[in-house]
Scaffold this motif. Structure first.
Motif, PDB file in Angstrom:
ATOM      1  N   PRO A 246       0.795  -1.235   0.000  1.00 13.76           N
ATOM      2  CA  PRO A 246       0.000   0.000   0.000  1.00 13.76           C
ATOM      3  C   PRO A 246       0.820   1.274   0.000  1.00 13.76           C
ATOM      4  O   PRO A 246       0.415   2.281  -0.600  1.00 13.76           O
ATOM      5  CB  PRO A 246      -0.832  -0.112   1.287  1.00 13.76           C
ATOM      6  CG  PRO A 246      -0.029  -0.984   2.187  1.00 13.76           C
ATOM      7  CD  PRO A 246       0.641  -1.977   1.273  1.00 13.76           C
ATOM      8  N   THR A 247       1.994   1.273   0.656  1.00 16.22           N
ATOM      9  CA  THR A 247       2.736   2.522   0.808  1.00 16.22           C
ATOM     10  C   THR A 247       3.651   2.847  -0.368  1.00 16.22           C
ATOM     11  O   THR A 247       4.046   4.002  -0.534  1.00 16.22           O
ATOM     12  CB  THR A 247       3.582   2.502   2.097  1.00 16.22           C
ATOM     13  OG1 THR A 247       4.564   1.451   1.997  1.00 16.22           O
ATOM     14  CG2 THR A 247       2.721   2.261   3.319  1.00 16.22           C
ATOM     15  N   SER A 248       3.993   1.858  -1.175  1.00 14.32           N
ATOM     16  CA  SER A 248       4.871   2.105  -2.325  1.00 14.32           C
ATOM     17  C   SER A 248       4.216   1.710  -3.638  1.00 14.32           C
ATOM     18  O   SER A 248       4.062   2.532  -4.538  1.00 14.32           O
ATOM     19  CB  SER A 248       6.201   1.347  -2.158  1.00 14.32           C
ATOM     20  OG  SER A 248       6.947   1.872  -1.083  1.00 14.32           O
ATOM     21  N   MET A 249       3.804   0.448  -3.766  1.00 12.51           N
ATOM     22  CA  MET A 249       3.265  -0.017  -5.037  1.00 12.51           C
ATOM     23  C   MET A 249       1.931   0.656  -5.359  1.00 12.51           C
ATOM     24  O   MET A 249       1.752   1.232  -6.430  1.00 12.51           O
ATOM     25  CB  MET A 249       3.129  -1.536  -5.019  1.00 12.51           C
ATOM     26  CG  MET A 249       4.466  -2.251  -4.887  1.00 12.51           C
ATOM     27  SD  MET A 249       4.324  -4.047  -4.860  1.00 12.51           S
ATOM     28  CE  MET A 249       3.896  -4.387  -6.580  1.00 12.51           C
ATOM     29  N   LEU A 250       0.974   0.594  -4.448  1.00 10.36           N
ATOM     30  CA  LEU A 250      -0.320   1.223  -4.702  1.00 10.36           C
ATOM     31  C   LEU A 250      -0.211   2.739  -4.653  1.00 10.36           C
ATOM     32  O   LEU A 250      -0.907   3.441  -5.399  1.00 10.36           O
ATOM     33  CB  LEU A 250      -1.353   0.736  -3.681  1.00 10.36           C
ATOM     34  CG  LEU A 250      -1.775  -0.724  -3.803  1.00 10.36           C
ATOM     35  CD1 LEU A 250      -2.803  -1.084  -2.737  1.00 10.36           C
ATOM     36  CD2 LEU A 250      -2.344  -1.029  -5.189  1.00 10.36           C
ATOM     37  N   ALA A 251       0.645   3.256  -3.789  1.00 11.43           N
ATOM     38  CA  ALA A 251       0.785   4.706  -3.667  1.00 11.43           C
ATOM     39  C   ALA A 251       1.288   5.346  -4.955  1.00 11.43           C
ATOM     40  O   ALA A 251       1.143   6.551  -5.147  1.00 11.43           O
ATOM     41  CB  ALA A 251       1.723   5.044  -2.512  1.00 11.43           C
ATOM     42  N   SER A 252       1.873   4.535  -5.838  1.00 15.54           N
ATOM     43  CA  SER A 252       2.351   5.084  -7.106  1.00 15.54           C
ATOM     44  C   SER A 252       1.205   5.392  -8.062  1.00 15.54           C
ATOM     45  O   SER A 252       1.401   6.094  -9.051  1.00 15.54           O
ATOM     46  CB  SER A 252       3.326   4.098  -7.767  1.00 15.54           C
ATOM     47  OG  SER A 252       2.654   2.913  -8.198  1.00 15.54           O
ATOM     48  N   VAL A 253      -0.009   4.876  -7.766  1.00 18.39           N
ATOM     49  CA  VAL A 253      -1.132   5.080  -8.684  1.00 18.39           C
ATOM     50  C   VAL A 253      -2.405   5.584  -8.010  1.00 18.39           C
ATOM     51  O   VAL A 253      -3.295   6.111  -8.680  1.00 18.39           O
ATOM     52  CB  VAL A 253      -1.467   3.774  -9.451  1.00 18.39           C
ATOM     53  CG1 VAL A 253      -0.313   3.379 -10.349  1.00 18.39           C
ATOM     54  CG2 VAL A 253      -1.828   2.640  -8.502  1.00 18.39           C
ATOM     55  N   THR A 254      -2.529   5.443  -6.679  1.00 16.28           N
ATOM     56  CA  THR A 254      -3.772   5.835  -6.024  1.00 16.28           C
ATOM     57  C   THR A 254      -3.538   5.993  -4.528  1.00 16.28           C
ATOM     58  O   THR A 254      -2.431   5.797  -4.037  1.00 16.28           O
ATOM     59  CB  THR A 254      -4.878   4.780  -6.277  1.00 16.28           C
ATOM     60  OG1 THR A 254      -6.147   5.297  -5.841  1.00 16.28           O
ATOM     61  CG2 THR A 254      -4.591   3.485  -5.548  1.00 16.28           C
ATOM     62  N   THR A 255      -4.600   6.334  -3.791  1.00 19.49           N
ATOM     63  CA  THR A 255      -4.540   6.388  -2.333  1.00 19.49           C
ATOM     64  C   THR A 255      -5.028   5.055  -1.786  1.00 19.49           C
ATOM     65  O   THR A 255      -6.111   4.588  -2.158  1.00 19.49           O
ATOM     66  CB  THR A 255      -5.432   7.514  -1.788  1.00 19.49           C
ATOM     67  OG1 THR A 255      -4.937   8.772  -2.263  1.00 19.49           O
ATOM     68  CG2 THR A 255      -5.438   7.517  -0.266  1.00 19.49           C
ATOM     69  N   ALA A 256      -4.243   4.446  -0.919  1.00 22.22           N
ATOM     70  CA  ALA A 256      -4.601   3.148  -0.352  1.00 22.22           C
ATOM     71  C   ALA A 256      -4.840   3.304   1.147  1.00 22.22           C
ATOM     72  O   ALA A 256      -3.922   3.628   1.895  1.00 22.22           O
ATOM     73  CB  ALA A 256      -3.507   2.124  -0.608  1.00 22.22           C
ATOM     74  N   PHE A 257      -6.078   3.073   1.570  1.00 22.35           N
ATOM     75  CA  PHE A 257      -6.413   3.115   2.989  1.00 22.35           C
ATOM     76  C   PHE A 257      -6.128   1.747   3.613  1.00 22.35           C
ATOM     77  O   PHE A 257      -6.383   0.703   3.000  1.00 22.35           O
ATOM     78  CB  PHE A 257      -7.885   3.476   3.192  1.00 22.35           C
ATOM     79  CG  PHE A 257      -8.240   4.853   2.710  1.00 22.35           C
ATOM     80  CD1 PHE A 257      -7.815   5.975   3.403  1.00 22.35           C
ATOM     81  CD2 PHE A 257      -9.010   5.028   1.557  1.00 22.35           C
ATOM     82  CE1 PHE A 257      -8.140   7.251   2.962  1.00 22.35           C
ATOM     83  CE2 PHE A 257      -9.337   6.297   1.107  1.00 22.35           C
ATOM     84  CZ  PHE A 257      -8.899   7.419   1.809  1.00 22.35           C
TER      85      PHE A 257
END
Length: 408
Positions: free
Chosen positions: A272-283
Motif C-alpha cells: 500500500p505505501t509504495s506499489m499502490l501509492a504510485s497510482v492511487t490512495t490506499a487506505f
C-alpha cells in the motif's frame, strides 16, 4: 540478511549510505550533527475471553473502516483475495453503503501460496459485486519492475503488479488489509519459532530464521558469487536478526513486536505505501491505532486463523459459508518454470557481470531448468533473488534500473 528472510530489519537497506527512519523516529539537529531517536510503541497483552476478543475486534474494525471513508461517492475498485483481511474490509464497506464498483483478484504465480482467484470471484458473486480476474506477466520482468517500486526492499509482491496497473487512472482510492492477518492470526509463528519464543531462547530463534532452508544451507548460498558466501552466510544473518530481536525483548510479546516493526513495516507495507501509492490512495484500516492496540493485546493462545474466521462469521453470518482459499503448496508448473529459467538465462547473459551472483553457475542451472522444467530456480524465490542481485549489479555500474522488457 535480506537474501535469507526476504526483508531488511531495523533501518537497513541494500545501500550503504541510505537508512530508513525508525518506528516513531525523531530527528534532532544539533552542534554534534544529526541525532536519530526512536521509541517504538509497546503493547501490553491482556487476559480476555474469546467472546470478548471477537466482539471487540468487530467494533474496532468497524470504527477503523468508518474513519477512512472518503467524503465523496466516487467509485473505486477493491483488491479481493481468498483470505480474511480483504473480505472483512469488503463486508464492512458494503455495510457502510460504500460497495466497490468491482473486486480484483490476481492469479498468482505458481511459486506463490495462493490460488485466490476462484475464491475472490466466489465471494464477489455471493455479494452481488462485479469481479475481474487479473493475470500477471512473465515473472523475471515483473521482479525487475517490482524491485524499483519497493525500493529494493522486498522479495515478494511481483504478482501484485496487475492490481497496480488496473487501479491506475481507474480508482481514486482503494483499501488494503495490511496488518489484519499478522495481528489476528500470528501465523508467522511456525512450530519451531513458537517453541523458541515460549522458551525465550532468542539465539535459537534467530538461528532458525537465519537459516530458512530445509536442507541445512541458506536458499541464497548457490546464488551469490563464491567469494561472498561467507560474508552472506547464515551466521551473519542470524547475528543481525538477534541484534534486532534484542530491541524488542522488553515487549510483552517480543516476537510479535519484532515482526510488526520489521517484516510488516519493512516488507508487507510496501504494497500500500509504495506499489499502490504510485497510482492511487490506499487506505489501511487494520493499521488504525486503536485497532492495532487492541489486536496486539490479544494473547497468543486466542489468536489464530480460526479466531479471524469467527470474527467475520459473527459480524456477517449470511456469508459465513462462503469458503476461504485453503493454504496449500503451489502446484508444479513446468511450463512456467521453463519460461522463468529461460528469461533468467537471458538476463544473466545480457546484464550480469558476476560481481554479486555466480554468473556461470546460475547460467548452467538456468539452462538445465529451461529444458527440464525442474524447480531448483523457483524454490525459495531463487529466480527472484537472482534477478534482484543482477539489478543491484546494474545500479552499481551506473546503468538505468528501468523496467526490464523482453527485448532488453
Amino acid at each position: 540478511m535480506f537474501l535469507t528472510v526476504g526483508y531488511y530489519v531495523g533501518q537497513d537497506t541494500p545501500f550503504a549510505a541510505i537508512r530508513t527512519l525508525p518506528p516513531a523516529g525523531k530527528l534532532t539537529w544539533g552542534p554534534g550533527g544529526l541525532i536519530v531517536a526512536s521509541q517504538p510503541r509497546r503493547f501490553a497483552t491482556v487476559s480476555m475471553t474469546r467472546e470478548l476478543a471477537i466482539e471487540e475486534a468487530i467494533e474496532r474494525t468497524r470504527t477503523a473502516v468508518a474513519r477512512c471513508l472518503p467524503d465523496d461517492d466516487a467509485p473505486f475498485l477493491l483488491p479481493v483475495s481468498g483470505g480474511r483481511d480483504s473480505r472483512q474490509i469488503l463486508l464492512e464497506l458494503i455495510r457502510a453503503g460504500r460497495a466497490p464498483a468491482a473486486g480484483l483478484t490476481v492469479r498468482q504465480y505458481p511459486t506463490d501460496w495462493g490460488g485466490d482467484a476462484p475464491y475472490g470471484e466466489g465471494l464477489c458473486r455471493a455479494l452481488g459485486i462485479k469481479h475481474r480476474t487479473l493475470q500477471p506477466g512473465p515473472m523475471i520482468a515483473a521482479e525487475w519492475r517490482k524491485n524499483r517500486l519497493t525500493n529494493y526492499c522486498a522479495d515478494e509482491h511481483a504478482w501484485y503488479l496487475p492490481v497496480v496497473d488496473a487501479l491506475r487512472g481507474a480508482s481514486a482510492f482503494t483499501y488494503d488489509g495490511l496488518g489484519g492477518g499478522m495481528l489476528l492470526h500470528r501465523d508467522f509463528m511456525t512450530r519451531a519459532v513458537r517453541r523458541a519464543w515460549r522458551a525465550g531462547t532468542w539465539d535459537e530463534l534467530a538461528a532458525k530464521l537465519g537459516l530458512r532452508d530445509e536442507y541445512g544451507t541458506p536458499r541464497s548460498a548457490p546464488l551469490v558469487e563464491p567469494s561472498l558466501r561467507s560474508a552472506l552466510g547464515p551466521d551473519v544473518a542470524a547475528a543481525r536478526i538477534r541484534r534486532e530481536l534484542g530491541r524488542h525483548l522488553d515487549a510483552d510479546n517480543p516476537y510479535l513486536s519484532y515482526t510488526l516493526n520489521n517484516r510488516t513495516v519493512r516488507e508487507i507495507a510496501l504494497v500500500p505505501t509504495s506499489m499502490l501509492a504510485s497510482v492511487t490512495t490506499a487506505f489501511t484500516p487494520f493499521t488504525d491505532p486503536d485497532f492495532v492496540a487492541f489486536a496486539a493485546s490479544i494473547p497468543n493462545e486466542l489468536a489464530g486463523t480460526r479466531l479471524h474466521t469467527e470474527i467475520i462469521a459473527t459480524a456477517f453470518p449470511k456469508v459465513a459459508s462462503v469458503p476461504y482459499v485453503p493454504k496449500r503448496r503451489p502446484a508444479a508448473d513446468r511450463r512456467f518454470r521453463r519460461r522463468t529459467a529461460r528469461d533468467l538465462a537471458g538476463l544473466l547473459r545480457r546484464r550480469s557481470d558476476g560481481s554479486l551472483v555466480d554468473r556461470s553457475g546460475l547460467l548452467r542451472r538456468a539452462t538445465i531448468s529451461s529444458l527440464t522444467g525442474d524447480g531448483w530456480l523457483t524454490w525459495g524465490r531463487r529466480a527472484a533473488l537472482t534477478a534482484y542481485l543482477v539489478q543491484l549489479e546494474s545500479i552499481r555500474r551506473g546503468e538505468s534500473p528501468d523496467r526490464l522488457d523482453a527485448t532488453d
